[in-house]
Design a protein around this motif. Structure first.
Motif, PDB file in Angstrom:
ATOM      1  N   ARG A   1       0.833  -1.206   0.000  1.00 52.56           N
ATOM      2  CA  ARG A   1       0.000   0.000   0.000  1.00 52.56           C
ATOM      3  C   ARG A   1       0.871   1.260   0.000  1.00 52.56           C
ATOM      4  O   ARG A   1       0.534   2.257  -0.659  1.00 52.56           O
ATOM      5  CB  ARG A   1      -0.929  -0.013   1.209  1.00 52.56           C
TER       6      ARG A   1
ATOM      7  N   GLU B   1      -2.539   7.815 -12.118  1.00 49.99           N
ATOM      8  CA  GLU B   1      -3.680   8.642 -12.500  1.00 49.99           C
ATOM      9  C   GLU B   1      -3.360   9.479 -13.727  1.00 49.99           C
ATOM     10  O   GLU B   1      -4.197   9.670 -14.616  1.00 49.99           O
ATOM     11  CB  GLU B   1      -4.066   9.538 -11.324  1.00 49.99           C
TER      12      GLU B   1
ATOM     13  N   HIS C   1      -5.784   1.995 -14.415  1.00 48.07           N
ATOM     14  CA  HIS C   1      -6.594   1.526 -13.301  1.00 48.07           C
ATOM     15  C   HIS C   1      -5.817   0.493 -12.496  1.00 48.07           C
ATOM     16  O   HIS C   1      -5.217  -0.428 -13.050  1.00 48.07           O
ATOM     17  CB  HIS C   1      -7.895   0.909 -13.828  1.00 48.07           C
ATOM     18  N   LEU C   2      -5.795   0.614 -11.180  1.00 51.03           N
ATOM     19  CA  LEU C   2      -5.062  -0.296 -10.295  1.00 51.03           C
ATOM     20  C   LEU C   2      -6.048  -1.044  -9.411  1.00 51.03           C
ATOM     21  O   LEU C   2      -6.922  -0.427  -8.784  1.00 51.03           O
ATOM     22  CB  LEU C   2      -4.065   0.478  -9.426  1.00 51.03           C
ATOM     23  N   GLU C   3      -5.895  -2.360  -9.349  1.00 49.54           N
ATOM     24  CA  GLU C   3      -6.741  -3.185  -8.496  1.00 49.54           C
ATOM     25  C   GLU C   3      -5.853  -3.916  -7.490  1.00 49.54           C
ATOM     26  O   GLU C   3      -4.822  -4.487  -7.856  1.00 49.54           O
ATOM     27  CB  GLU C   3      -7.516  -4.214  -9.328  1.00 49.54           C
ATOM     28  N   LEU C   4      -6.264  -3.883  -6.220  1.00 47.08           N
ATOM     29  CA  LEU C   4      -5.510  -4.541  -5.144  1.00 47.08           C
ATOM     30  C   LEU C   4      -6.352  -5.636  -4.523  1.00 47.08           C
ATOM     31  O   LEU C   4      -7.520  -5.435  -4.213  1.00 47.08           O
ATOM     32  CB  LEU C   4      -5.108  -3.533  -4.067  1.00 47.08           C
ATOM     33  N   MET C   5      -5.754  -6.810  -4.339  1.00 49.97           N
ATOM     34  CA  MET C   5      -6.388  -7.924  -3.625  1.00 49.97           C
ATOM     35  C   MET C   5      -5.349  -8.449  -2.650  1.00 49.97           C
ATOM     36  O   MET C   5      -4.544  -9.337  -2.978  1.00 49.97           O
ATOM     37  CB  MET C   5      -6.831  -9.011  -4.619  1.00 49.97           C
TER      38      MET C   5
ATOM     39  N   THR D   1      -4.597  -1.495 -17.236  1.00 52.38           N
ATOM     40  CA  THR D   1      -4.956  -1.985 -15.906  1.00 52.38           C
ATOM     41  C   THR D   1      -3.771  -2.726 -15.309  1.00 52.38           C
ATOM     42  O   THR D   1      -3.068  -3.475 -15.993  1.00 52.38           O
ATOM     43  CB  THR D   1      -6.159  -2.950 -15.983  1.00 52.38           C
TER      44      THR D   1
ATOM     45  N   GLU E   1      -3.017  -5.197 -11.841  1.00 56.27           N
ATOM     46  CA  GLU E   1      -3.577  -5.910 -10.697  1.00 56.27           C
ATOM     47  C   GLU E   1      -2.443  -6.386  -9.795  1.00 56.27           C
ATOM     48  O   GLU E   1      -1.441  -6.912 -10.267  1.00 56.27           O
ATOM     49  CB  GLU E   1      -4.392  -7.114 -11.162  1.00 56.27           C
TER      50      GLU E   1
ATOM     51  N   MET F   1      -2.155  -8.840  -6.459  1.00 51.24           N
ATOM     52  CA  MET F   1      -2.881  -9.719  -5.546  1.00 51.24           C
ATOM     53  C   MET F   1      -1.897 -10.648  -4.844  1.00 51.24           C
ATOM     54  O   MET F   1      -0.795 -10.922  -5.350  1.00 51.24           O
ATOM     55  CB  MET F   1      -3.946 -10.518  -6.284  1.00 51.24           C
TER      56      MET F   1
ATOM     57  N   ASP G   1      -0.353  -7.026 -15.697  1.00 54.69           N
ATOM     58  CA  ASP G   1      -0.810  -5.890 -16.507  1.00 54.69           C
ATOM     59  C   ASP G   1      -1.363  -6.425 -17.832  1.00 54.69           C
ATOM     60  O   ASP G   1      -1.076  -7.563 -18.215  1.00 54.69           O
ATOM     61  CB  ASP G   1       0.326  -4.892 -16.748  1.00 54.69           C
TER      62      ASP G   1
END
Length: 468
Positions: free
Chosen positions: A329, A340, A345-349, A381, A383, A385, A399
């Motif tokens: 984080r 930005e 777009h960023l996705e966190l898991m 995008t 990701e 995880m 990506d």
């Protein structure tokens, strides 16, 4: 002198004295046996001479005067019977009669013993022939009345000894020759493996490390050859490794030189062009290009220095057990403005699983990976995880960008190939090589999976540390 000659001389030098000593002892024993046999024969004959004297003196007074009167007769008769010289002496050791006239007198040591009542014999070698001299007393009524002396020439024995000596000399010479030949065979057996070993050493000194050193002698030389061959294999491997490393260093140096040349050429070109420009926007664009190329050059130098430090002295990590999600984080917060700006777009898991890692150096790895995705993947995008099991915690960074070829993936984590094949990508840095070193140092791993036009997945593996 060569070793073969030394071995042969040493063998003969040991064998020949032993043979000479044995021959000398055998010769002396034979000579003594022959003389003793002649003396024993003469002693047996002396008993017959005593009986003859008794018969001659029979009927007369057996006195010393009677013995002296008949001495010439007795010596002549006995000499004719025995076939050699006979002498008679009185009890004072004076010569009374001699079967051979005009002969030189002989040593009289045996005479004096006979005068004292003992049979004695001696050997005389003063003349041309060796003579056995046997003297014995003549008794009458248990009184010594004279002495008889047998002078037996040892002609036959001397000839036998001479033939024996000649034969022994021939035998010794033949034995010495045989010993020399056998010593040569033995020396060949000993030195042949050493010559092979010497030839192998000469080949190695000339740089030929391919020929196997094989010696089957069944002794310490064979064991030495085996160790020597192991040394040859080790040296060959070391030389091949050095050659490979030299080739890598050459390619690396050529590639680095090329990478330095490109931005420096651009910088020099723009620097020479700007003074001749009148359009302010063109000047601004030129200065911007100089700035970008300078930053690119600086980044390359920094990564090369970091890679050199890693390869030369290594680095230490602070291995601690902690949750990885807070670090991820923190990294995301730092790169979020750039994400930005690029409209990514960023996705966190993320999970709360813990593992063992170095905070600062793992942060460097994550920042480098996200920076590569931002700059080169052309993705929309990203990701991030986490997945874990009992032994391992994995962080997947995916990506949907342009991806890369399989060949470039294999070369991406090799510093030499990374620079040599840099034309295959937009970047020229060595950051992923440094990331690999960091992950390996803290017991982790880094893996790449990518296909052209299908995006890229980077998997970071950490040693699991339980659940917080």
């Amino acid at each position: 002198m060569r070793m073969k000659g030394k071995v042969m001389l040493m063998s003969v030098a040991i064998f020949l004295p032993v043979l000479l000593a044995a021959g000398s002892i055998a010769y002396s024993a034979l000579a003594h046996s022959l003389v003793q046999a002649s003396a024993d024969t003469s002693l047996r004959e002396s008993y017959g001479a005593q009986l003859y004297v008794d018969r001659v003196l029979e009927g007369a007074d057996k006195t010393e005067e009677s013995f002296q009167a008949r001495a010439s007769l007795m010596t002549a008769y006995l000499s004719e019977q025995q076939g050699y010289r006979i002498q008679a002496y009185d009890t004072q050791g004076n010569l009374l009669a001699d079967s051979v006239r005009n002969e030189l007198s002989l040593p009289a040591g045996d005479i004096w013993k006979a005068v004292d009542g003992e049979k004695a014999w001696a050997i005389d070698e003063t003349g041309n022939d060796t003579v056995l001299m046997l003297s014995f007393p003549v008794f009458a009524d248990q009184h010594i009345i004279g002495v008889l002396r047998f002078l037996r020439p040892l002609t036959r024995e001397t000839q036998l000894m001479q033939r024996t000596l000649l034969m022994m000399v021939v035998v010794i010479l033949l034995a010495a020759l045989l010993a020399w030949i056998l010593a040569g065979v033995l020396a060949d057996a000993l030195t042949s493996p050493l010559r092979k070993l010497q030839q192998a050493a000469a080949r190695i000194s000339r740089g030929d490390y391919n020929a196997t050193v094989c010696i089957e002698s069944g002794d310490e030389i064979e064991a030495l050859a085996e160790d020597f061959d192991k040394m040859r294999v080790s040296i060959r491997g070391y030389i091949e490794g050095l050659e490979q490393e030299r080739q890598k260093q050459k390619i690396f140096l050529d590639s680095v030189t090329h990478e330095f040349k490109t931005p420096l050429t651009a910088i020099i070109g723009y620097a020479e062009l700007i003074p001749r420009l009148h359009d302010e926007s063109a000047k601004t664009q030129g200065l911007h290009s100089i700035h970008e190329e300078g930053r690119r050059l600086l980044k390359l130098v920094e990564e090369l220095l970091a890679l050199s430090r890693l390869g030369r002295t290594g680095f230490s990590v602070t291995d601690r057990r902690a949750a990885l999600a807070p670090l991820i984080r923190e990294v995301v917060r730092e790169v979020m403005p750039r994400l930005e700006e690029a409209d990514i777009h960023l996705e966190l898991m993320l999970t709360d699983d813990v593992c063992r890692f170095d905070w600062d150096k793992t942060k460097q790895v994550l920042l480098n990976l996200l920076d590569n995705a931002l700059r080169y993947s052309e993705c929309m995008t990203i990701e991030i995880m986490m997945a874990s099991n009992v032994e391992r915690l994995e962080v997947h960074i995916l990506d949907d960008g342009i991806g890369m070829t399989e060949a470039f993936q294999q070369a991406l984590l090799d510093p030499v190939k990374r620079l040599h094949d840099v034309h295959q990508a937009k970047g020229n840095g060595l950051g992923l090589v440094i990331c690999r070193e960091i992950m390996m140092k803290q017991g982790g791993s880094i893996d790449l999976y990518s296909y052209p036009s299908s995006g890229t997945e980077v998997i970071l593996g950490f040693l699991a540390g339980g659940t917080s």
